[in-house]
Design a protein around this motif. Structure first.
Motif, PDB file in Angstrom:
ATOM      1  N   ALA A   1      -3.743  61.997  25.174  1.00  0.00           N
ATOM      2  CA  ALA A   1      -4.443  62.205  26.438  1.00  0.00           C
ATOM      3  C   ALA A   1      -4.971  63.625  26.584  1.00  0.00           C
ATOM      4  N   GLY A   2      -4.189  64.596  26.119  1.00  0.00           N
ATOM      5  CA  GLY A   2      -4.609  65.985  26.245  1.00  0.00           C
ATOM      6  C   GLY A   2      -5.868  66.306  25.480  1.00  0.00           C
ATOM      7  N   GLU A   3      -6.254  65.428  24.549  1.00  0.00           N
ATOM      8  CA  GLU A   3      -7.471  65.620  23.765  1.00  0.00           C
ATOM      9  C   GLU A   3      -8.573  64.650  24.177  1.00  0.00           C
TER      10      GLU A   3
ATOM     11  N   ALA B   1      -3.565  62.036  36.192  1.00  0.00           N
ATOM     12  CA  ALA B   1      -2.135  62.178  35.928  1.00  0.00           C
ATOM     13  C   ALA B   1      -1.791  61.921  34.468  1.00  0.00           C
ATOM     14  N   SER B   2      -2.681  61.245  33.742  1.00  0.00           N
ATOM     15  CA  SER B   2      -2.421  60.970  32.327  1.00  0.00           C
ATOM     16  C   SER B   2      -2.489  62.239  31.482  1.00  0.00           C
ATOM     17  N   GLY B   3      -3.143  63.268  31.993  1.00  0.00           N
ATOM     18  CA  GLY B   3      -3.312  64.502  31.234  1.00  0.00           C
ATOM     19  C   GLY B   3      -4.669  64.628  30.576  1.00  0.00           C
ATOM     20  N   ALA B   4      -5.503  63.583  30.698  1.00  0.00           N
ATOM     21  CA  ALA B   4      -6.844  63.634  30.113  1.00  0.00           C
ATOM     22  C   ALA B   4      -7.791  64.392  31.021  1.00  0.00           C
ATOM     23  N   GLU B   5      -8.896  64.861  30.452  1.00  0.00           N
ATOM     24  CA  GLU B   5      -9.973  65.414  31.271  1.00  0.00           C
ATOM     25  C   GLU B   5     -10.669  64.241  31.946  1.00  0.00           C
TER      26      GLU B   5
END
Length: 384
Positions: free
Chosen positions: A23-25, A47-51
């Motif tokens: 998700a961070g990517e 909230a998933s951490g994705a953009e």
């Protein structure tokens, strides 16, 4: 995680989006109509951490829609979408698609009624402005997926992603998405399909979204007062020309109607032709002659329907198939007589006579909970 998000106890936001990489990517584009459902999708994506990037399509007149309840993609809804994006700290863009929406959806809606058919503009909207245009934008933005607030489920099967009914039958919107292509389904995400509406509103409250208690939108967003005939007559005045109400069996003229756009197959109320020995229903509309044809309920019984412009999602399994011929209809057993998909015409035959099958509506084919595909009802065969 900003103060605009929440831990969402019991829900793993990242798992809901089934992203192809961490998700961070990842980047998620969310279609934001301004309603609570798409707003919660944006909050879950964040909230998933994705953009996350929110996109709102303005589909009809902003000023005319301001203050209306049950609208979407116009007026106050755009302001709500923007406020949610600000609360979450995500980018948000509004694109003017009013002219495309009018041409592809509203104009066709009016033409269908004028031709004596019963249209489903929500399907046309999904086939056109919402999915086709949003897909292009999401891909141009380099998104890994496009997420919407529809209540359906994307389930991985042996042949790839499948479209399934929502777990909450009262919220299921699969009827309106049968035209989704396999390529689109591969890119789409529907994180609300496994949740009841009560949970969605709870999540909105936990996230501090200002539209947590906002009323649901109407099925036809550009007709929020329900007076579709007024919209059609404004665009196509000839639809309001009075004509004869004719008994389909005897040929007797029973009265005068107020304009063909006021009537649909299966309708009983509003005919104003009292004194008949049995209840009469609209059994057909002859747009060329300007006639509304009525008859007893048995004349509404249909044994089969020819559907056109068909779409298929995945292989057709060797199991009993069912079909819905209206959005609120109960699925009934059918057999297919001909190919389904790639725009081909085919025939669905009902196991027992079906009532109120109207040209212009969609017939959606199911294998259990899975949407196999469907098409537009072009004509029917009477079982009477």
């Amino acid at each position: 995680m900003s103060d605009a998000t929440t831990s969402y106890a019991g829900i793993d936001p990242e798992a809901l989006f089934d992203l192809p990489k961490p998700a961070g990517e990842s980047r998620i584009v969310v279609a934001m109509s301004g309603g609570v459902d798409s707003s919660v999708v944006a909050a879950l994506a964040h909230a998933s951490g994705a953009e996350v990037i929110g996109i709102t399509l303005q589909l009809y007149d902003y000023g005319a829609a301001t203050g209306r309840k049950g609208a979407c993609c116009a007026g106050d809804d755009i302001a709500d979408a923007r406020a949610v994006a600000d609360r979450l700290g995500i980018a948000h863009y509004v694109f003017d698609h009013e002219s495309a929406f009018r041409e592809d959806v509203v104009e066709q809606f009016a033409d269908e009624y004028l031709a004596g058919r019963t249209p489903v503009p929500c399907i046309r909207c999904n086939m056109g402005p919402k999915f086709t245009d949003l897909f292009k934008m999401a891909r141009e933005l380099g998104a890994d997926c496009l997420a919407t607030g529809h209540y359906v489920r994307r389930v991985m099967g042996s042949a790839g992603p499948e479209l399934h009914r929502a777990l909450d039958p009262a919220r299921d919107q699969s009827y309106f998405l049968y035209a989704t292509t396999e390529d689109q389904l591969d890119y789409l995400r529907f994180p609300l399909g496994g949740l009841p509406k009560s949970d969605v509103r709870r999540l909105a409250e936990e996230a501090g979204l200002r539209n947590a208690d906002k009323p649901d939108s109407q099925d036809i967003c550009f007709v929020p007062d329900g007076d579709y005939a007024r919209i059609v007559k404004k665009m196509r005045p000839e639809g309001g020309i009075p004509g004869a109400i004719v008994h389909a069996e005897s040929g007797e003229t029973l009265g005068e109607h107020k304009g063909i756009v006021h009537y649909t197959v299966g309708q009983r109320r509003g005919l104003e032709i009292g004194g008949q020995p049995e209840p009469l229903y609209v059994v057909g509309l002859d747009a060329e002659a300007g006639e509304v044809r009525v008859g007893p309920k048995r004349m509404l019984a249909v044994s089969s329907a020819r559907i056109i412009e068909t779409n298929r999602i995945g292989p057709i399994p060797d199991v009993e198939l069912t079909a819905k011929v209206r959005s609120l209809a109960k699925p009934v057993p059918v057999t297919l007589e001909g190919p389904l998909g790639d725009g081909a015409a085919t025939t669905i035959r009902f196991e027992t006579p079906e009532y109120g099958v109207s040209p212009g509506q969609a017939a959606v084919i199911y294998a259990g909970e899975r949407v196999v595909g469907g098409g537009w009802i072009d004509s029917t065969e009477s079982a009477a």
